[in-house]
Design an enzyme around this catalytic site. Sequence first.
Site: not given
Length: 526
Positions: A207, A288, A322, A417
């Site tokens: 996906k 992750e 990231c 973040e």
Amino acid sequence: MRVKPFVNEPIMDFTKQSNVDKQKKALEQIRKKLGKTYEIVIGGKKIKTENTFNSYNPSNKSEVVATFYKGTADLVNKAVETAAKKFDEWKNVDPEDRAKILFAAAAAARRRRFEINAYMILEAGKNYTEADADTAEAIDFLEFYGREMIRYATEKHPLTPIPGEKNELIYIPLGVGVVIPPWNFPFAILVGMSSAAIVTGNTVVLKPSSDTPMMGRLFYEIMEEAGLPAGVLNFLPGSGGEVGDTLVAHPKVRFIAFTGSMEVGIHINELAAKVQPGQIWLKRVVAEMGGKDSIIIDENTDLDEAVKGVIQAAFSYQGQKCSACSRAIVDKSLYKEFVTKLKDEVEKIQQGPAEENHYMGPVASPSAEKGILEYIEVGKNESKLLVGGEKAEGDGYYIKPTVFVDVDPMARISQEEIFGPVLAVIKSKNFDESLKIANNTKFGLTGAVYTKDRKKLEKAKNELLIGNLYFNRKCTGALVGGHPFGGFNMSGTDSKAGGRDYLLLFMQAKLMSEKVTPGKTKKAGK
């Protein structure tokens, strides 16, 4: 099967006009295909549904890159059932033959390199070098994981000898896996997670991110070109709520490989942990989930190199990695000079459409833009704005590179973040305090330390809880094979993508023990 030792795929040098010309030509060719509609593919069969969605060019937000048929809950079941049936066949294919398909896919990706880059430039807003590095990393994953599968299949795994027994340990695949990749490394991470699952003998329902689905379609085409049998990889774009959640919860799904935000990763982990009716295993989640990454600048360092490393890590690809540096923790003795040099260099950054190969392009989407601008307003109330802090000109999602100084270590812009071109600069009393500040978030993905003091480097090695820790260099730019990538705490499951133990996450160990009757010793002949 003998293969050459793994080496990383070199990144194209776009200071050479010949490479720039090739990339521009590929962009011209791709532009002729923009707006094309692509089907769902399950078991090799193309499927259309009632609804579609578009992917857009973030450099020019009204431009449609491609249109995709939207997956449904019914198609989730069809895809998983198809993959489950194919697994019974694929798991028995010789591991070396599976590896050969990855090597063929790597060769195909090299041939189509500028095409892949072009789609990424238009769909993800990456400049030429960032797009090419993404493609090169995908090629690395294919080459590295192919070799790793051969190693696992051919090396005998050491066991303690037991008298009267013949013992053997092998690794076997898990089953049907769901791969949910991110938009920020839309080809590399997608290819890495998918190819690791496939080469180990699993079947996959992919996906792709709804922001960058074309990358998933290109990978499907490449794997088909490489000879992957129909049904091993199934392409199912769609919404996270209807398609993603239904896939994660399906009782015949054995594992989920995910890269994305902490919030979505937690949701997937919770959903996968619930045992569904008919489910006969606990699902494995490989996740992750991002970070809040710091670079420490000690008093004893090359300040110009530190400034350069911070800027590269904070603002390359608009801070949408990231691993990006979102906090610079600077010793008080260098703080004023660091801030002055940083401001001068940030103000030189050129920004514009990715297609024109500016250092900084747009952020990925309207939702990304909205969230980043909201955090910038938070920062203005929490600390002092040094540079940036607003949208930039253009028809895309452009945000100026933004730096806040005198940031409290516990401020929101220092803890949460942001995933955009926003850097918080924090003053530290000394190196010990810098270490404490670097460890004060819920994340633990990447980080860096700039110092010439060997004792301080050794102390950082011992005290920083960071999955990928770098010294006297930026905290971005992990290379497959050399920098196995993955972090601690809310940065995920420390999966170490691109490392020698990564494939184990997609397999399970099977021990076989046979009782051996000692034979009679024959006398030597005359």
